[in-house]
Design an enzyme around this catalytic site. Structure first.
Site, PDB file in Angstrom:
ATOM      1  N   ILE A  20     118.578  18.745  14.082  1.00  0.00           N
ATOM      2  CA  ILE A  20     119.797  19.291  15.172  1.00  0.00           C
ATOM      3  C   ILE A  20     120.874  18.562  14.825  1.00  0.00           C
ATOM      4  O   ILE A  20     121.957  19.405  14.920  1.00  0.00           O
ATOM      5  CB  ILE A  20     119.038  18.980  16.535  1.00  0.00           C
ATOM      6  CG1 ILE A  20     120.037  19.668  17.409  1.00  0.00           C
ATOM      7  CG2 ILE A  20     119.094  17.506  16.922  1.00  0.00           C
ATOM      8  CD1 ILE A  20     120.096  21.089  17.412  1.00  0.00           C
ATOM      9  N   ALA A  21     121.062  17.511  14.323  1.00  0.00           N
ATOM     10  CA  ALA A  21     122.371  16.680  14.110  1.00  0.00           C
ATOM     11  C   ALA A  21     122.991  17.603  12.593  1.00  0.00           C
ATOM     12  O   ALA A  21     124.090  17.784  12.786  1.00  0.00           O
ATOM     13  CB  ALA A  21     122.125  15.356  13.570  1.00  0.00           C
ATOM     14  N   ARG A  24     123.698  21.369  14.145  1.00  0.00           N
ATOM     15  CA  ARG A  24     124.685  21.790  15.200  1.00  0.00           C
ATOM     16  C   ARG A  24     125.593  20.601  15.770  1.00  0.00           C
ATOM     17  O   ARG A  24     126.897  20.890  15.850  1.00  0.00           O
ATOM     18  CB  ARG A  24     123.858  22.127  16.244  1.00  0.00           C
ATOM     19  CG  ARG A  24     123.181  23.315  16.240  1.00  0.00           C
ATOM     20  CD  ARG A  24     123.905  24.673  15.974  1.00  0.00           C
ATOM     21  NE  ARG A  24     124.667  25.036  16.883  1.00  0.00           N
ATOM     22  CZ  ARG A  24     124.409  25.671  18.122  1.00  0.00           C
ATOM     23  NH1 ARG A  24     123.311  26.353  17.994  1.00  0.00           N
ATOM     24  NH2 ARG A  24     125.482  26.067  18.939  1.00  0.00           N
ATOM     25  N   SER A  41     121.022   5.945   9.015  1.00  0.00           N
ATOM     26  CA  SER A  41     119.650   6.224   8.821  1.00  0.00           C
ATOM     27  C   SER A  41     118.758   4.802   8.588  1.00  0.00           C
ATOM     28  O   SER A  41     119.550   3.775   8.015  1.00  0.00           O
ATOM     29  CB  SER A  41     119.530   7.452   7.901  1.00  0.00           C
ATOM     30  OG  SER A  41     118.006   7.461   7.417  1.00  0.00           O
ATOM     31  N   TYR A  62     119.872   1.203  12.343  1.00  0.00           N
ATOM     32  CA  TYR A  62     120.480   1.609  13.388  1.00  0.00           C
ATOM     33  C   TYR A  62     121.345   0.460  14.273  1.00  0.00           C
ATOM     34  O   TYR A  62     122.354   0.789  14.515  1.00  0.00           O
ATOM     35  CB  TYR A  62     119.543   2.162  14.373  1.00  0.00           C
ATOM     36  CG  TYR A  62     118.593   3.458  13.690  1.00  0.00           C
ATOM     37  CD1 TYR A  62     119.093   4.374  12.707  1.00  0.00           C
ATOM     38  CD2 TYR A  62     117.545   3.725  14.235  1.00  0.00           C
ATOM     39  CE1 TYR A  62     118.437   5.467  12.185  1.00  0.00           C
ATOM     40  CE2 TYR A  62     116.574   4.562  13.957  1.00  0.00           C
ATOM     41  CZ  TYR A  62     117.058   5.467  12.862  1.00  0.00           C
ATOM     42  OH  TYR A  62     116.382   6.571  12.430  1.00  0.00           O
ATOM     43  N   LEU A  78     117.062  11.203  17.894  1.00  0.00           N
ATOM     44  CA  LEU A  78     115.798  10.607  17.098  1.00  0.00           C
ATOM     45  C   LEU A  78     114.626  11.495  17.703  1.00  0.00           C
ATOM     46  O   LEU A  78     115.094  12.140  18.840  1.00  0.00           O
ATOM     47  CB  LEU A  78     115.648   9.088  17.367  1.00  0.00           C
ATOM     48  CG  LEU A  78     116.819   8.287  16.742  1.00  0.00           C
ATOM     49  CD1 LEU A  78     116.677   6.779  17.360  1.00  0.00           C
ATOM     50  CD2 LEU A  78     116.618   8.091  15.259  1.00  0.00           C
ATOM     51  N   LYS A 101     117.841  15.773  24.067  1.00  0.00           N
ATOM     52  CA  LYS A 101     116.892  16.050  25.325  1.00  0.00           C
ATOM     53  C   LYS A 101     115.547  15.665  24.734  1.00  0.00           C
ATOM     54  O   LYS A 101     115.605  16.222  23.436  1.00  0.00           O
ATOM     55  CB  LYS A 101     117.127  17.436  25.693  1.00  0.00           C
ATOM     56  CG  LYS A 101     117.242  18.412  25.027  1.00  0.00           C
ATOM     57  CD  LYS A 101     115.859  19.006  24.405  1.00  0.00           C
ATOM     58  CE  LYS A 101     115.623  19.611  23.422  1.00  0.00           C
ATOM     59  NZ  LYS A 101     114.441  19.881  22.849  1.00  0.00           N
ATOM     60  N   TYR A 239     109.862  34.568  19.967  1.00  0.00           N
ATOM     61  CA  TYR A 239     111.031  33.518  20.431  1.00  0.00           C
ATOM     62  C   TYR A 239     111.587  34.489  22.078  1.00  0.00           C
ATOM     63  O   TYR A 239     111.796  35.873  21.907  1.00  0.00           O
ATOM     64  CB  TYR A 239     112.366  33.855  19.459  1.00  0.00           C
ATOM     65  CG  TYR A 239     113.742  33.254  20.151  1.00  0.00           C
ATOM     66  CD1 TYR A 239     113.858  32.035  20.007  1.00  0.00           C
ATOM     67  CD2 TYR A 239     114.660  33.879  20.672  1.00  0.00           C
ATOM     68  CE1 TYR A 239     114.826  31.124  20.412  1.00  0.00           C
ATOM     69  CE2 TYR A 239     115.776  33.498  21.060  1.00  0.00           C
ATOM     70  CZ  TYR A 239     115.800  32.066  21.026  1.00  0.00           C
ATOM     71  OH  TYR A 239     117.056  31.420  21.357  1.00  0.00           O
ATOM     72  N   THR A 259     119.893  28.894  23.565  1.00  0.00           N
ATOM     73  CA  THR A 259     120.242  28.681  22.383  1.00  0.00           C
ATOM     74  C   THR A 259     121.259  29.647  21.758  1.00  0.00           C
ATOM     75  O   THR A 259     120.854  30.164  20.524  1.00  0.00           O
ATOM     76  CB  THR A 259     119.041  28.356  21.470  1.00  0.00           C
ATOM     77  OG1 THR A 259     118.053  29.332  21.597  1.00  0.00           O
ATOM     78  CG2 THR A 259     118.348  27.055  21.915  1.00  0.00           C
TER      79      THR A 259
END
Length: 327
Positions: A20-21, A24, A41, A62, A78, A101, A239, A259
């Site tokens: 997701i990082a 987006r 990382s 981290y 994470l 989330k 979906y 989304t």
């Protein structure tokens, strides 16, 4: 660090190289008020691969990112099971926190993190990016404006097709499963329209014995005014990303609620008696919206309590849904 209006809070670091990082969040940070300072990382090679396209520092570990004086805030994408621990460490290090989330999976932990943030003069915020899309603002304005009369019920659904069974969303020890992965979306949206606190009238989860996690479920909620919400979700589904609001005088449907792509112009359908009005929302990158809102709340301490209340409220409700479903 206080994150006050002096301008601090303008640099951000990312803890973890989640999908997701890459897809987006990192592109959105570059279009937000933040300066992307560093990406961490556990593997320096992986961090360097991610950071190369964004002109930021790559960090191995981290904790090392949390030690950086030029990082004022962190984004934590994470696995679910690690959010609370790294949010706590970030707050202890004086950093504002945007946690993917679900930020946490129980109310006690949520309250403890909020108490720590408030003690340190910091912000902790949960990333529900769909709340920052203009279509949500349109929906809220239509409901508040009486276009569907008095709200009687909410119906939300979020389902996705199955993916790699070795992925983190299917790992029970990482707090995977459909409730945490996708169920949190219709539950969070319901709270935009129903009055808190919400009662859990019923809930059920469907488990895949081979995977060891829930792959679908439903929750039925009710507020003090008797307005009900049905929240359906799953990870073994075609979906679906929608919610509808049913009132005494009409109905409002958001077809692509959670989304939408950056280029999409989602359609809201307002149904009133014998007519339907189609309202086209503008295209928007909701991740830019959430990083902008995060930045603004860092700069304005008066905006932080609302985010803290939302985080605790969501964690409490989700925990009660799971407890009800498991009996």
């Amino acid at each position: 660090m206080s994150g006050d209006e002096s301008g601090r809070g303008s640099s951000i670091g990312v803890i973890g190289c989640a999908d997701i990082a890459a897809r987006r969040a990192l592109p959105a940070v570059q279009r937000s008020p933040f300066r992307l300072a560093a990406l961490a990382s556990r593997s320096l090679e992986k961090a360097e691969g991610f950071a190369a396209g964004y002109g930021c520092k790559a960090v191995a570990g981290y904790d090392r990112l949390l030690e950086m004086a030029d990082v004022d805030a962190v984004y934590i994408p994470l696995p679910n099971s690690e959010h609370a621990e790294w949010a706590r460490r970030a707050l202890d290090a004086g950093k504002h926190v945007l946690a993917e989330k679900p930020a946490v999976t129980d109310a006690e932990t949520a309250r403890a993190l909020v108490a720590l943030a408030e003690e340190r003069g910091l912000l902790i915020m949960e990333n529900f990016a769909f709340l920052r899309h203009p279509q949500g603002e349109r929906a809220r304005a239509l409901v508040d404006g009486g276009e569907i009369g008095e709200l009687r019920g909410y119906d939300g659904s979020f389902g996705i097709p199955p993916t790699d069974p070795n992925g983190i969303k299917y790992q029970a020890d990482l707090n995977g499963g459909a409730l945490w992965e996708v169920g949190c979306y219709p539950v969070r949206a319901a709270q935009e329209y129903l009055a808190a606190p919400l009662e859990v009238l019923g809930a059920g989860l469907r488990f895949d014995p081979g995977l060891g996690v829930d792959v679908g479920g439903v929750a039925l909620l009710r507020d003090g005014d008797g307005v009900t919400a049905t929240c359906s979700f799953g990870m073994a589904h075609g979906y679906r990303s929608t919610y509808s609001l049913w009132g005494s005088e009409g109905r409002l449907v958001l077809e692509w609620a959670f989304t939408p792509s950056r280029e999409a112009r989602p359609v809201l359908r307002l149904q009133q008696r014998d007519r339907e009005t189609r309202i086209v929302a503008p295209a928007s990158d909701q991740f830019v919206g959430v990083f902008t809102a995060f930045h603004e709340a860092i700069r304005d301490p008066a905006a932080r309590p609302a985010h803290h209340r939302e985080l605790v409220r969501q964690a409490d409700l989700m925990a009660r849904i799971r407890s009800h479903a498991l009996g």
